[in-house]
Design a protein around this motif. Structure first.
Motif, PDB file in Angstrom:
ATOM      1  N   VAL A  84      50.312 -39.167 -13.114  1.00 49.33           N
ATOM      2  CA  VAL A  84      48.957 -39.392 -13.592  1.00 49.33           C
ATOM      3  C   VAL A  84      47.984 -38.441 -12.903  1.00 49.33           C
ATOM      4  O   VAL A  84      46.917 -38.144 -13.429  1.00 49.33           O
ATOM      5  CB  VAL A  84      48.570 -40.872 -13.373  1.00 49.33           C
ATOM      6  N   TRP A  85      48.347 -37.900 -11.736  1.00 50.24           N
ATOM      7  CA  TRP A  85      47.481 -36.972 -11.015  1.00 50.24           C
ATOM      8  C   TRP A  85      47.193 -35.719 -11.836  1.00 50.24           C
ATOM      9  O   TRP A  85      46.180 -35.036 -11.629  1.00 50.24           O
ATOM     10  CB  TRP A  85      48.108 -36.578  -9.676  1.00 50.24           C
ATOM     11  N   MET A  86      48.042 -35.411 -12.798  1.00 48.55           N
ATOM     12  CA  MET A  86      47.869 -34.210 -13.608  1.00 48.55           C
ATOM     13  C   MET A  86      46.744 -34.370 -14.632  1.00 48.55           C
ATOM     14  O   MET A  86      46.118 -33.381 -15.029  1.00 48.55           O
ATOM     15  CB  MET A  86      49.177 -33.866 -14.318  1.00 48.55           C
ATOM     16  N   LEU A  87      46.489 -35.585 -15.057  1.00 49.91           N
ATOM     17  CA  LEU A  87      45.477 -35.839 -16.080  1.00 49.91           C
ATOM     18  C   LEU A  87      44.073 -35.442 -15.618  1.00 49.91           C
ATOM     19  O   LEU A  87      43.406 -34.642 -16.281  1.00 49.91           O
ATOM     20  CB  LEU A  87      45.539 -37.303 -16.513  1.00 49.91           C
ATOM     21  N   PRO A  88      43.572 -35.946 -14.480  1.00 52.15           N
ATOM     22  CA  PRO A  88      42.232 -35.517 -14.066  1.00 52.15           C
ATOM     23  C   PRO A  88      42.156 -34.030 -13.734  1.00 52.15           C
ATOM     24  O   PRO A  88      41.138 -33.385 -13.977  1.00 52.15           O
ATOM     25  CB  PRO A  88      41.924 -36.379 -12.846  1.00 52.15           C
ATOM     26  N   LEU A  89      43.235 -33.473 -13.225  1.00 55.24           N
ATOM     27  CA  LEU A  89      43.245 -32.043 -12.913  1.00 55.24           C
ATOM     28  C   LEU A  89      43.086 -31.222 -14.193  1.00 55.24           C
ATOM     29  O   LEU A  89      42.306 -30.264 -14.243  1.00 55.24           O
ATOM     30  CB  LEU A  89      44.538 -31.685 -12.189  1.00 55.24           C
ATOM     31  N   GLY A  90      43.789 -31.602 -15.243  1.00 55.22           N
ATOM     32  CA  GLY A  90      43.652 -30.918 -16.526  1.00 55.22           C
ATOM     33  C   GLY A  90      42.262 -31.075 -17.109  1.00 55.22           C
ATOM     34  O   GLY A  90      41.702 -30.135 -17.670  1.00 55.22           O
ATOM     35  N   LEU A  91      41.683 -32.263 -16.959  1.00 59.21           N
ATOM     36  CA  LEU A  91      40.327 -32.490 -17.464  1.00 59.21           C
ATOM     37  C   LEU A  91      39.297 -31.679 -16.688  1.00 59.21           C
ATOM     38  O   LEU A  91      38.320 -31.192 -17.262  1.00 59.21           O
ATOM     39  CB  LEU A  91      39.986 -33.975 -17.413  1.00 59.21           C
ATOM     40  N   ILE A  92      39.503 -31.516 -15.392  1.00 55.13           N
ATOM     41  CA  ILE A  92      38.583 -30.706 -14.584  1.00 55.13           C
ATOM     42  C   ILE A  92      38.622 -29.247 -15.051  1.00 55.13           C
ATOM     43  O   ILE A  92      37.586 -28.604 -15.207  1.00 55.13           O
ATOM     44  CB  ILE A  92      38.925 -30.821 -13.088  1.00 55.13           C
ATOM     45  N   ILE A  93      39.810 -28.739 -15.281  1.00 54.85           N
ATOM     46  CA  ILE A  93      39.932 -27.351 -15.737  1.00 54.85           C
ATOM     47  C   ILE A  93      39.356 -27.197 -17.143  1.00 54.85           C
ATOM     48  O   ILE A  93      38.650 -26.234 -17.444  1.00 54.85           O
ATOM     49  CB  ILE A  93      41.405 -26.906 -15.682  1.00 54.85           C
ATOM     50  N   LEU A  94      39.614 -28.160 -18.002  1.00 58.82           N
ATOM     51  CA  LEU A  94      39.110 -28.106 -19.370  1.00 58.82           C
ATOM     52  C   LEU A  94      37.593 -28.291 -19.434  1.00 58.82           C
ATOM     53  O   LEU A  94      36.945 -27.839 -20.372  1.00 58.82           O
ATOM     54  CB  LEU A  94      39.801 -29.169 -20.223  1.00 58.82           C
ATOM     55  N   SER A  95      37.022 -28.915 -18.416  1.00 60.25           N
ATOM     56  CA  SER A  95      35.581 -29.202 -18.444  1.00 60.25           C
ATOM     57  C   SER A  95      34.723 -27.936 -18.447  1.00 60.25           C
ATOM     58  O   SER A  95      33.564 -27.990 -18.843  1.00 60.25           O
ATOM     59  CB  SER A  95      35.191 -30.093 -17.270  1.00 60.25           C
ATOM     60  N   ASP A  96      35.251 -26.820 -18.008  1.00 59.55           N
ATOM     61  CA  ASP A  96      34.491 -25.574 -18.088  1.00 59.55           C
ATOM     62  C   ASP A  96      34.417 -25.041 -19.514  1.00 59.55           C
ATOM     63  O   ASP A  96      33.566 -24.225 -19.834  1.00 59.55           O
ATOM     64  CB  ASP A  96      35.116 -24.506 -17.192  1.00 59.55           C
ATOM     65  N   GLU A  97      35.296 -25.507 -20.378  1.00 58.69           N
ATOM     66  CA  GLU A  97      35.348 -25.027 -21.759  1.00 58.69           C
ATOM     67  C   GLU A  97      34.577 -25.926 -22.725  1.00 58.69           C
ATOM     68  O   GLU A  97      34.145 -25.471 -23.764  1.00 58.69           O
ATOM     69  CB  GLU A  97      36.808 -24.949 -22.223  1.00 58.69           C
ATOM     70  N   VAL A  98      34.438 -27.207 -22.394  1.00 59.06           N
ATOM     71  CA  VAL A  98      33.852 -28.181 -23.316  1.00 59.06           C
ATOM     72  C   VAL A  98      32.552 -28.705 -22.719  1.00 59.06           C
ATOM     73  O   VAL A  98      32.547 -29.251 -21.612  1.00 59.06           O
ATOM     74  CB  VAL A  98      34.838 -29.345 -23.565  1.00 59.06           C
ATOM     75  N   SER A  99      31.452 -28.560 -23.455  1.00 57.79           N
ATOM     76  CA  SER A  99      30.136 -28.876 -22.890  1.00 57.79           C
ATOM     77  C   SER A  99      29.973 -30.351 -22.542  1.00 57.79           C
ATOM     78  O   SER A  99      29.453 -30.681 -21.472  1.00 57.79           O
ATOM     79  CB  SER A  99      29.033 -28.434 -23.840  1.00 57.79           C
ATOM     80  N   TRP A 100      30.399 -31.279 -23.403  1.00 55.67           N
ATOM     81  CA  TRP A 100      30.191 -32.695 -23.102  1.00 55.67           C
ATOM     82  C   TRP A 100      31.044 -33.130 -21.926  1.00 55.67           C
ATOM     83  O   TRP A 100      30.650 -33.984 -21.145  1.00 55.67           O
ATOM     84  CB  TRP A 100      30.452 -33.581 -24.325  1.00 55.67           C
ATOM     85  N   LEU A 101      32.214 -32.518 -21.763  1.00 49.82           N
ATOM     86  CA  LEU A 101      33.072 -32.835 -20.617  1.00 49.82           C
ATOM     87  C   LEU A 101      32.475 -32.258 -19.331  1.00 49.82           C
ATOM     88  O   LEU A 101      32.575 -32.861 -18.263  1.00 49.82           O
ATOM     89  CB  LEU A 101      34.470 -32.274 -20.876  1.00 49.82           C
ATOM     90  N   ARG A 118      29.212 -31.925 -18.732  1.00 51.45           N
ATOM     91  CA  ARG A 118      28.123 -32.825 -18.344  1.00 51.45           C
ATOM     92  C   ARG A 118      28.664 -34.084 -17.665  1.00 51.45           C
ATOM     93  O   ARG A 118      28.106 -34.538 -16.670  1.00 51.45           O
ATOM     94  CB  ARG A 118      27.287 -33.197 -19.567  1.00 51.45           C
ATOM     95  N   PHE A 119      29.735 -34.627 -18.200  1.00 53.75           N
ATOM     96  CA  PHE A 119      30.346 -35.817 -17.607  1.00 53.75           C
ATOM     97  C   PHE A 119      30.853 -35.516 -16.196  1.00 53.75           C
ATOM     98  O   PHE A 119      30.653 -36.304 -15.280  1.00 53.75           O
ATOM     99  CB  PHE A 119      31.486 -36.322 -18.499  1.00 53.75           C
ATOM    100  N   ARG A 120      31.506 -34.349 -16.035  1.00 51.28           N
ATOM    101  CA  ARG A 120      32.008 -33.968 -14.710  1.00 51.28           C
ATOM    102  C   ARG A 120      30.870 -33.848 -13.701  1.00 51.28           C
ATOM    103  O   ARG A 120      30.968 -34.281 -12.560  1.00 51.28           O
ATOM    104  CB  ARG A 120      32.755 -32.638 -14.792  1.00 51.28           C
ATOM    105  N   ARG A 121      29.753 -33.256 -14.131  1.00 47.92           N
ATOM    106  CA  ARG A 121      28.609 -33.103 -13.227  1.00 47.92           C
ATOM    107  C   ARG A 121      28.024 -34.448 -12.838  1.00 47.92           C
ATOM    108  O   ARG A 121      27.654 -34.669 -11.690  1.00 47.92           O
ATOM    109  CB  ARG A 121      27.545 -32.229 -13.868  1.00 47.92           C
ATOM    110  N   ARG A 122      27.929 -35.378 -13.784  1.00 47.31           N
ATOM    111  CA  ARG A 122      27.422 -36.724 -13.468  1.00 47.31           C
ATOM    112  C   ARG A 122      28.327 -37.428 -12.465  1.00 47.31           C
ATOM    113  O   ARG A 122      27.851 -38.062 -11.517  1.00 47.31           O
ATOM    114  CB  ARG A 122      27.307 -37.558 -14.735  1.00 47.31           C
ATOM    115  N   VAL A 123      29.621 -37.328 -12.680  1.00 49.47           N
ATOM    116  CA  VAL A 123      30.567 -37.952 -11.750  1.00 49.47           C
ATOM    117  C   VAL A 123      30.468 -37.293 -10.378  1.00 49.47           C
ATOM    118  O   VAL A 123      30.501 -37.973  -9.351  1.00 49.47           O
ATOM    119  CB  VAL A 123      32.003 -37.885 -12.308  1.00 49.47           C
TER     120      VAL A 123
END
Length: 91
Positions: free
Chosen positions: A52-69, A71-76
């Motif tokens: 499961v550790w791979m899921l947030p890591l992938g989302l963190i990397i993908l967050s630079d490509e997707v604007s709504w993700l 914004r969510f990463r910055r709020r967190v």
């Protein structure tokens, strides 16, 4: 205890450097591909090695490509930083 702390600090440093290298890669399809594979591996977390550790890591990397993700990463990030400062506040 000191050896464990040293190991954890070294591992954390390496992980942060690896994420930084992936996020700075010139080709956005490489970044998206790595993020997608990490997310897929996180969904297959019941298998050995994958987790499961791979899921947030992938989302963190993908967050630079997707604007709504992003914004969510910055709020967190802001929320975690505020929480950390409250917990670590000297008494």
């Amino acid at each position: 205890m000191q050896r464990l702390r040293s190991y954890l600090e070294d591992t954390t440093r390496r992980l942060v450097q690896a994420i930084g290298r992936i996020k700075r890669h010139r080709n956005p399809w490489v970044r998206r591909g790595v993020a997608g594979l990490l997310i897929l591996g996180g969904l297959l977390g019941f298998l050995p090695v994958l987790g499961v550790w791979m899921l947030p890591l992938g989302l963190i990397i993908l967050s630079d490509e997707v604007s709504w993700l992003r914004r969510f990463r910055r709020r967190v990030h802001v929320w975690l930083l505020a929480r950390y400062r409250r917990v670590r506040k000297p008494s």
